[in-house]
Write a protein that holds these residues in place. Structure first.
Motif, PDB file in Angstrom:
ATOM      1  N   GLU A  58       0.812  -1.209   0.000  1.00  0.00           N
ATOM      2  CA  GLU A  58       0.000   0.000   0.000  1.00  0.00           C
ATOM      3  C   GLU A  58       0.847   1.262   0.000  1.00  0.00           C
ATOM      4  OE1 GLU A  58      -3.362   0.568  -0.162  1.00  0.00           O
ATOM      5  OE2 GLU A  58      -3.430  -1.534  -0.737  1.00  0.00           O
ATOM      6  N   GLN A  59       2.088   1.156  -0.448  1.00  0.00           N
ATOM      7  CA  GLN A  59       2.938   2.335  -0.531  1.00  0.00           C
ATOM      8  C   GLN A  59       2.519   3.162  -1.743  1.00  0.00           C
ATOM      9  OE1 GLN A  59       7.149   1.450  -0.180  1.00  0.00           O
ATOM     10  NE2 GLN A  59       6.664  -0.580   0.593  1.00  0.00           N
ATOM     11  N   SER A  60       1.883   4.291  -1.479  1.00  0.00           N
ATOM     12  CA  SER A  60       1.402   5.151  -2.561  1.00  0.00           C
ATOM     13  C   SER A  60       1.637   6.597  -2.168  1.00  0.00           C
ATOM     14  CB  SER A  60      -0.085   4.921  -2.832  1.00  0.00           C
ATOM     15  OG  SER A  60      -0.842   5.174  -1.670  1.00  0.00           O
ATOM     16  N   GLY A  61       2.309   7.316  -3.044  1.00  0.00           N
ATOM     17  CA  GLY A  61       2.561   8.722  -2.764  1.00  0.00           C
ATOM     18  C   GLY A  61       3.745   8.920  -1.849  1.00  0.00           C
ATOM     19  N   LEU A  62       4.255  10.143  -1.851  1.00  0.00           N
ATOM     20  CA  LEU A  62       5.415  10.453  -1.027  1.00  0.00           C
ATOM     21  C   LEU A  62       5.060  10.615   0.432  1.00  0.00           C
ATOM     22  CD1 LEU A  62       7.189  13.023  -3.391  1.00  0.00           C
ATOM     23  CD2 LEU A  62       7.690  10.600  -3.105  1.00  0.00           C
ATOM     24  N   VAL A  63       3.796  10.881   0.740  1.00  0.00           N
ATOM     25  CA  VAL A  63       3.404  11.154   2.121  1.00  0.00           C
ATOM     26  C   VAL A  63       3.241   9.866   2.902  1.00  0.00           C
ATOM     27  CG1 VAL A  63       1.658  12.221   3.596  1.00  0.00           C
ATOM     28  CG2 VAL A  63       2.304  13.314   1.431  1.00  0.00           C
ATOM     29  N   HIS A  64       2.553   8.894   2.326  1.00  0.00           N
ATOM     30  CA  HIS A  64       2.215   7.666   3.053  1.00  0.00           C
ATOM     31  C   HIS A  64       3.234   6.554   2.857  1.00  0.00           C
ATOM     32  CE1 HIS A  64      -1.717   9.335   4.036  1.00  0.00           C
ATOM     33  NE2 HIS A  64      -1.854   9.664   2.755  1.00  0.00           N
ATOM     34  N   GLN A  65       4.185   6.703   1.965  1.00  0.00           N
ATOM     35  CA  GLN A  65       5.107   5.617   1.698  1.00  0.00           C
ATOM     36  C   GLN A  65       5.977   5.308   2.899  1.00  0.00           C
ATOM     37  OE1 GLN A  65       7.753   6.296  -1.570  1.00  0.00           O
ATOM     38  NE2 GLN A  65       8.599   4.229  -1.522  1.00  0.00           N
ATOM     39  N   SER A  66       6.623   6.315   3.475  1.00  0.00           N
ATOM     40  CA  SER A  66       7.495   6.086   4.620  1.00  0.00           C
ATOM     41  C   SER A  66       6.718   5.617   5.837  1.00  0.00           C
ATOM     42  CB  SER A  66       8.270   7.368   4.949  1.00  0.00           C
ATOM     43  OG  SER A  66       7.375   8.434   5.204  1.00  0.00           O
ATOM     44  N   VAL A  67       5.474   6.092   5.992  1.00  0.00           N
ATOM     45  CA  VAL A  67       4.655   5.658   7.131  1.00  0.00           C
ATOM     46  C   VAL A  67       4.288   4.187   6.997  1.00  0.00           C
ATOM     47  CG1 VAL A  67       2.475   6.026   8.348  1.00  0.00           C
ATOM     48  CG2 VAL A  67       3.771   7.976   7.498  1.00  0.00           C
ATOM     49  N   ASN A  68       3.905   3.766   5.803  1.00  0.00           N
ATOM     50  CA  ASN A  68       3.577   2.352   5.597  1.00  0.00           C
ATOM     51  C   ASN A  68       4.801   1.459   5.780  1.00  0.00           C
ATOM     52  OD1 ASN A  68       0.816   2.639   5.078  1.00  0.00           O
ATOM     53  ND2 ASN A  68       1.187   3.145   2.928  1.00  0.00           N
ATOM     54  N   VAL A  69       5.973   1.947   5.357  1.00  0.00           N
ATOM     55  CA  VAL A  69       7.198   1.179   5.583  1.00  0.00           C
ATOM     56  C   VAL A  69       7.470   1.049   7.074  1.00  0.00           C
ATOM     57  CG1 VAL A  69       9.693   1.170   5.251  1.00  0.00           C
ATOM     58  CG2 VAL A  69       8.191   1.755   3.351  1.00  0.00           C
ATOM     59  N   ALA A  70       7.236   2.116   7.828  1.00  0.00           N
ATOM     60  CA  ALA A  70       7.430   2.061   9.281  1.00  0.00           C
ATOM     61  C   ALA A  70       6.453   1.072   9.930  1.00  0.00           C
ATOM     62  CB  ALA A  70       7.249   3.450   9.885  1.00  0.00           C
ATOM     63  N   ARG A  71       5.218   1.073   9.478  1.00  0.00           N
ATOM     64  CA  ARG A  71       4.242   0.119  10.020  1.00  0.00           C
ATOM     65  C   ARG A  71       4.627  -1.320   9.670  1.00  0.00           C
ATOM     66  NH1 ARG A  71      -1.221   3.449   8.226  1.00  0.00           N
ATOM     67  NH2 ARG A  71      -1.146   5.019   9.888  1.00  0.00           N
ATOM     68  N   ALA A  72       5.089  -1.526   8.447  1.00  0.00           N
ATOM     69  CA  ALA A  72       5.531  -2.869   8.060  1.00  0.00           C
ATOM     70  C   ALA A  72       6.734  -3.309   8.889  1.00  0.00           C
ATOM     71  CB  ALA A  72       5.872  -2.888   6.571  1.00  0.00           C
ATOM     72  N   THR A  73       7.655  -2.391   9.141  1.00  0.00           N
ATOM     73  CA  THR A  73       8.815  -2.725   9.970  1.00  0.00           C
ATOM     74  C   THR A  73       8.395  -3.066  11.387  1.00  0.00           C
ATOM     75  OG1 THR A  73      10.169  -1.216   8.637  1.00  0.00           O
ATOM     76  CG2 THR A  73      11.030  -1.868  10.795  1.00  0.00           C
ATOM     77  N   LEU A  74       7.429  -2.323  11.925  1.00  0.00           N
ATOM     78  CA  LEU A  74       6.946  -2.612  13.281  1.00  0.00           C
ATOM     79  C   LEU A  74       6.278  -3.980  13.335  1.00  0.00           C
ATOM     80  CD1 LEU A  74       6.411  -1.726  16.193  1.00  0.00           C
ATOM     81  CD2 LEU A  74       4.329  -0.596  15.388  1.00  0.00           C
ATOM     82  N   CYS A  75       5.504  -4.324  12.308  1.00  0.00           N
ATOM     83  CA  CYS A  75       4.865  -5.645  12.288  1.00  0.00           C
ATOM     84  C   CYS A  75       5.908  -6.756  12.306  1.00  0.00           C
ATOM     85  CB  CYS A  75       3.985  -5.773  11.044  1.00  0.00           C
ATOM     86  SG  CYS A  75       2.479  -4.772  11.072  1.00  0.00           S
ATOM     87  N   GLU A  76       6.970  -6.595  11.543  1.00  0.00           N
ATOM     88  CA  GLU A  76       8.015  -7.618  11.527  1.00  0.00           C
ATOM     89  C   GLU A  76       8.721  -7.714  12.863  1.00  0.00           C
ATOM     90  OE1 GLU A  76      12.182  -8.718   9.192  1.00  0.00           O
ATOM     91  OE2 GLU A  76      11.160  -6.801   8.834  1.00  0.00           O
ATOM     92  N   LEU A  77       9.021  -6.574  13.463  1.00  0.00           N
ATOM     93  CA  LEU A  77       9.729  -6.585  14.745  1.00  0.00           C
ATOM     94  C   LEU A  77       8.876  -7.211  15.842  1.00  0.00           C
ATOM     95  CD1 LEU A  77      12.244  -5.800  16.323  1.00  0.00           C
ATOM     96  CD2 LEU A  77      11.243  -3.526  16.673  1.00  0.00           C
ATOM     97  N   VAL A  78       7.593  -6.857  15.895  1.00  0.00           N
ATOM     98  CA  VAL A  78       6.706  -7.437  16.910  1.00  0.00           C
ATOM     99  C   VAL A  78       6.530  -8.935  16.668  1.00  0.00           C
ATOM    100  CG1 VAL A  78       4.357  -7.395  17.833  1.00  0.00           C
ATOM    101  CG2 VAL A  78       5.534  -5.253  17.331  1.00  0.00           C
TER     102      VAL A  78
END
Length: 599
Positions: A58-78
């Protein structure tokens, strides 16, 4: 499956290093782990990885791309922390079985959802084969591969399961999208394999990754030998060696096609030699078409087919090097860099096609007979030489297109192609290589996991080595529609055991005598116990650590070192750094009491 981490992470572009800092670890990561970890519920890791796949896509646009990457990283870490708690709280063989159920037991993304939600949200897939209720299931390990969760895959808990699956200690019925020769009459539940209780001719051992790896290497060596014999005797016309190579290569291509559709191209592409296999399939297809043309025109001795087949030599020889060293970091880097190279080369060829068209359209149409216009191939050759910086003939001949615009286009192409694009390509490849080298252990664990997961096959076609798989398709597949599922399963298993009887016999004897067997004391050294470390003056340093300790010394070590009974965890260190000492001490005391009660 709800988004379990979507509202807990702030809308900031955090990275993995940020989440591992003491402050964010205490504020975000540990509360999520404490909330989601529940021993009766083993599906939470699957849910977290589903969310990670969703956020990455769901990485779309410059605004939400980094946020979605951060959420994906948090899911992997948890998910990694929760899996580690399952690993710590469940030791021994029962713990291994539990971890295997978490990672390789299939779950349905719509499991537990109401019927109307499932009917509205589930999309039709073609084709959906009957698997006794396991049609829509995916495994957590497959999701980890799709999302490239290298932190989770390189964890000790995941490596323990992958090693057990690789050696055949954990057995299960794999799940796949579609099978060419399906035989799903029996669904084996996930269990631990006991070689002493299994049948001697156990055909299920053919899908053990370690056995599959050896079998695939041997099959590829046969293909390579037949290819070499065909090329050595290529001047005698269509001979027996070419016939054997053509039939065997057809079976090998069929096996490769079945491997692609087994788990999908996304998983298969993560294999180190997937691009080499695809290159050989394309070359073999061109060879077959050219050989058919040679037969039609009557030029089997000096036709185009064998010329096309010659270019398969670098592909096959490189492929055997990848097979012999699948965990070498150089080959892993080459696989990753090949993606960047192919993508940028495609973009460059697409963009610079405009230069070719512009130069051809600049050629005047009223040329005299003495000044012939350069052909398409000549212009392409000039541009290609400029691209690699080999020759400047194209710049010298550019006035033949136009006195001013011809040299302008050629010089612009030289600046953009030879300078700009090649500089970008070198920078991209250098960055990819540096990134892989910086996390070498995680990359090797990820590739090993991909090879292990992809080697566990559900399609019965993999039990038939080339070219017998072609015969199986021609005979057994029509038979499947004529007999019952039970009768087809009986016939299929009987044919597999007869065809692979020598190999199955060797596998059964090896696993009964050597696999997971307790070491027996030897009174005197024998030839079988001799090791090559005797040639090294430092061989005793390696051998001394392989000698088992006596029981009385091991008991004394346990008495003198009671700290092992209360393990120190990474979360405990994070807790002390974040002044969360009471929770850390409580967890340590709980684990200490559990270990004493088990003892």
């Amino acid at each position: 499956m709800s988004h379990v981490a979507g509202d807990d992470v702030a809308h900031d572009p955090y990275t993995l290093e940020h989440f591992r800092e003491p402050r964010l670890n205490a504020l975000i990561v540990r509360p999520l782990v404490d909330r989601l970890y529940s021993p009766p519920d083993t599906s939470v890791i699957y849910c977290l990885l589903v969310n990670r796949v969703y956020f990455l896509r769901e990485q779309s646009g410059l605004v939400h791309q980094s946020v979605n990457v951060a959420r994906a990283t948090l899911c992997e870490l948890v998910a990694n922390r929760v899996l580690r708690r399952f690993h710590e709280d469940n030791p021994g063989q029962p713990g291994l079985l539990l971890l295997a159920r978490i990672l390789v037991d299939g779950l349905d993304p719509y499991q537990g959802a109401p019927r109307d939600v499932e009917r509205e949200g589930r999309h039709l897939q073609w084709p959906v084969q009957d698997r006794g209720g396991h049609e829509w299931k995916l495994t957590a390990l497959e999701l980890a591969i799709l999302s490239e969760s290298k932190t989770l895959i390189s964890s000790s808990a995941c490596r323990r399961v992958v090693d057990a699956v690789h050696h055949g200690q954990v057995v299960y019925t794999p799940l796949s999208f579609i099978d060419i020769l399906p035989d799903h009459y029996k669904h084996r539940p996930l269990s631990l394999y006991d070689p002493q209780q299994a049948r001697l001719l156990n055909h299920h051992r053919l899908i053990v990754p370690r056995v599959r790896a050896v079998a695939e290497v041997m099959q590829f060596l046969v293909l390579l030998v037949l290819y070499a014999l065909t090329m050595i005797n290529r001047y005698v016309g269509y001979g027996p060696w070419e016939l054997l190579f053509g039939v065997y290569a057809a079976g090998w291509v069929l096996q490769e096609f079945a491997a692609i559709i087994e788990h999908g191209w996304e998983v298969h592409a993560q294999s180190l030699w997937s691009f080499l296999d695809l290159s050989f399939v394309a070359i073999y297809g061109a060879y077959v078409l050219a050989r058919i043309y040679d037969f039609c025109v009557g030029h089997l001795r000096d036709g185009y087919g064998l010329d096309v087949l010659c270019i398969a030599a670098p592909v096959l020889l490189t492929r055997i090097a990848f097979n012999l060293m699948p965990h070498n970091i150089v080959f892993i880097s080459l696989h990753a860099m090949m993606k960047d190279f192919t993508f940028l080369t495609f973009l460059a060829a697409w963009c610079f096609t405009g230069f070719l068209l512009a130069l051809k359209w600049l050629i005047p149409t009223d040329r005299g007979s003495g000044d012939a216009a350069p052909s398409w191939s000549t212009v392409c050759k000039w541009l290609l030489w400029i691209w690699f910086g080999l020759d400047g003939t194209g710049i010298e001949e550019s006035v033949r297109f136009h006195v001013i615009l011809g040299p302008t286009l050629m010089i612009a192409f030289a600046f953009l192609g030879n300078t700009l694009f090649l500089t970008i390509l070198v920078a991209m490849l250098t960055n990819t290589f540096s990134r892989i080298i910086a996390d070498e252990a995680a990359e090797i664990s990820f590739r090993r996991t991909v090879l292990t997961f992809e080697s566990v096959k559900s399609d019965a076609i993999f039990a038939y080595p080339p070219p017998f798989n072609i015969v199986a398709i021609a005979t057994l597949l029509p038979l499947k529609f004529l007999v019952s599922a039970r009768r087809f399963h009986t016939i299929n298993v009987a044919v597999i055991r007869v065809l692979n009887a020598p190999g199955l016999l060797l596998i059964g004897l090896f696993e009964r005598r050597r696999l997971w067997a307790r070491p027996k004391p030897r009174d005197k050294p024998s030839l079988l116990s001799w090791h090559f470390t005797g040639f090294s003056p430092h061989g005793d340093i390696q051998a001394v650590f392989k000698v088992p300790l006596p029981a009385d010394i091991s008991d004394k070590i346990d008495e003198l070192d009671p700290v092992e009974e209360v393990p120190v965890l990474e979360d405990d260190v994070m807790s002390r750094l974040s002044a969360d000492i009471p929770r850390s001490r409580l967890r340590r005391s709980r684990m200490s009491r559990r270990d004493h009660s088990m003892g």
